[in-house]
Design a protein around this motif. Sequence first.
Motif, PDB file in Angstrom:
ATOM      1  N   ASN A 159       0.830  -0.878  -0.321  1.00 27.76           N
ATOM      2  CA  ASN A 159       0.322  -0.403   0.158  1.00 27.76           C
ATOM      3  C   ASN A 159       1.102   1.195  -0.015  1.00 27.76           C
ATOM      4  O   ASN A 159       0.825   2.060   1.007  1.00 27.76           O
ATOM      5  CB  ASN A 159      -0.682  -0.310   1.938  1.00 27.76           C
ATOM      6  CG  ASN A 159      -2.161   1.282   0.886  1.00 27.76           C
ATOM      7  OD1 ASN A 159      -2.529   1.464   0.030  1.00 27.76           O
ATOM      8  ND2 ASN A 159      -2.870   1.051   1.883  1.00 27.76           N
ATOM      9  N   LEU A 160       1.378   0.863  -0.634  1.00 26.67           N
ATOM     10  CA  LEU A 160       2.327   2.556  -1.035  1.00 26.67           C
ATOM     11  C   LEU A 160       1.995   4.062  -1.137  1.00 26.67           C
ATOM     12  O   LEU A 160       2.730   4.568  -0.653  1.00 26.67           O
ATOM     13  CB  LEU A 160       3.337   2.520  -1.963  1.00 26.67           C
ATOM     14  CG  LEU A 160       4.750   0.939  -2.098  1.00 26.67           C
ATOM     15  CD1 LEU A 160       5.301   1.150  -3.849  1.00 26.67           C
ATOM     16  CD2 LEU A 160       5.114   0.368  -0.939  1.00 26.67           C
ATOM     17  N   THR A 161       1.299   3.451  -2.011  1.00 31.98           N
ATOM     18  CA  THR A 161       0.547   5.125  -1.984  1.00 31.98           C
ATOM     19  C   THR A 161      -0.206   5.648  -1.356  1.00 31.98           C
ATOM     20  O   THR A 161      -1.308   6.927  -0.579  1.00 31.98           O
ATOM     21  CB  THR A 161      -0.011   5.571  -3.137  1.00 31.98           C
ATOM     22  OG1 THR A 161      -0.944   4.900  -3.488  1.00 31.98           O
ATOM     23  CG2 THR A 161       1.382   5.697  -4.069  1.00 31.98           C
ATOM     24  N   GLY A 162      -0.658   4.791  -0.128  1.00 27.79           N
ATOM     25  CA  GLY A 162      -2.425   5.200   0.790  1.00 27.79           C
ATOM     26  C   GLY A 162      -1.484   4.895   2.133  1.00 27.79           C
ATOM     27  O   GLY A 162      -0.523   5.175   2.268  1.00 27.79           O
ATOM     28  N   ASP A 163      -2.379   4.316   3.354  1.00 26.75           N
ATOM     29  CA  ASP A 163      -2.306   4.055   4.877  1.00 26.75           C
ATOM     30  C   ASP A 163      -1.436   3.170   5.006  1.00 26.75           C
ATOM     31  O   ASP A 163      -1.543   1.610   4.605  1.00 26.75           O
ATOM     32  CB  ASP A 163      -3.341   4.127   4.839  1.00 26.75           C
ATOM     33  CG  ASP A 163      -3.207   4.299   6.684  1.00 26.75           C
ATOM     34  OD1 ASP A 163      -2.440   3.163   7.457  1.00 26.75           O
ATOM     35  OD2 ASP A 163      -4.054   5.070   7.729  1.00 26.75           O
ATOM     36  N   GLY A 164      -0.154   2.704   5.016  1.00 25.86           N
ATOM     37  CA  GLY A 164       0.692   1.806   5.180  1.00 25.86           C
ATOM     38  C   GLY A 164       0.526   0.801   6.570  1.00 25.86           C
ATOM     39  O   GLY A 164       0.685  -0.963   6.893  1.00 25.86           O
ATOM     40  N   GLY A 165      -0.188   1.241   7.958  1.00 24.19           N
ATOM     41  CA  GLY A 165      -0.329   0.188   8.555  1.00 24.19           C
ATOM     42  C   GLY A 165       0.456   0.722   9.805  1.00 24.19           C
ATOM     43  O   GLY A 165       1.582   0.921   8.798  1.00 24.19           O
ATOM     44  N   ASN A 166       0.634  -0.671  10.280  1.00 26.44           N
ATOM     45  CA  ASN A 166       1.442  -0.775  11.378  1.00 26.44           C
ATOM     46  C   ASN A 166       2.222  -2.270  10.714  1.00 26.44           C
ATOM     47  O   ASN A 166       1.847  -3.375  11.325  1.00 26.44           O
ATOM     48  CB  ASN A 166       0.726  -0.548  12.378  1.00 26.44           C
ATOM     49  CG  ASN A 166       2.329  -0.869  14.290  1.00 26.44           C
ATOM     50  OD1 ASN A 166       2.796  -1.707  13.995  1.00 26.44           O
ATOM     51  ND2 ASN A 166       1.742  -1.204  15.375  1.00 26.44           N
ATOM     52  N   GLY A 167       3.749  -0.867  10.393  1.00 27.19           N
ATOM     53  CA  GLY A 167       4.150  -2.601   9.647  1.00 27.19           C
ATOM     54  C   GLY A 167       4.262  -3.292  11.296  1.00 27.19           C
ATOM     55  O   GLY A 167       5.083  -5.069  10.732  1.00 27.19           O
TER      56      GLY A 167
END
Length: 220
Positions: A159-167
């Motif tokens: 999700n490079l252009t969105g919300d990447g979340g908690n990696g």
Amino acid sequence: MYLLQPQLEVTSSLLVSTHSTSVPVLALDQVQRSSWQKVTTEPEQVDWLILHFNHWFSHHNVTLVKGDFEPEYFPATSEQPAKIQFAHGFFNSALHEISHWSIAGEQRRLLSDLGYWYAPDGRSSEQQTLFEQVEIKPQAIEWLFATAFGRKFRVSLDNLTGDGGNGDQFKDHVFAQVQRYFSGEAKLPRDAAHFIHYICLSTRNGTPLQLDEFKREYLD
């Protein structure tokens, strides 16, 4: 010692059990159609993977194929076997798509893209959370596949252009899922266990995967 072995019967809680179907019997010379140790480039390894996967799983009427664009699954028709199409000829993409296929049951294998919901890159935080929930098991199984091949595995939040979340949290979940497979708390899908079995025959002289090959810090 924690070993990952696709056994029909599990006699110890330290072994990962699979579904009740046994591993199809293939003679060693059938399994090792060409030597993994002799292929060194990515294109050669991809060709090796396609050849062997299509041999090992011919009883499922499915083929692994290179794709020029995004990955996609095509159900079997009366004229053609099902196709697991992976992206751009990338080895790791093939392993990821095989992991999704191995989890899908018979009914989902009748559906385009295995019936999975998918939103493209640029997902919102809520969409990314749903995406990660669906991806924990496939990426845990992909890690098993990659390790059997002696390859580096990297988690993907995609999700490079969105919300990447908690990696970090997602990596924790993938690692925990692998541990559940080794402890026997979770069963490996039958075809994932078969695939690992055949890979290990071809690349590790049949030595099963071991828990100490999987550490949380390897995902960072």
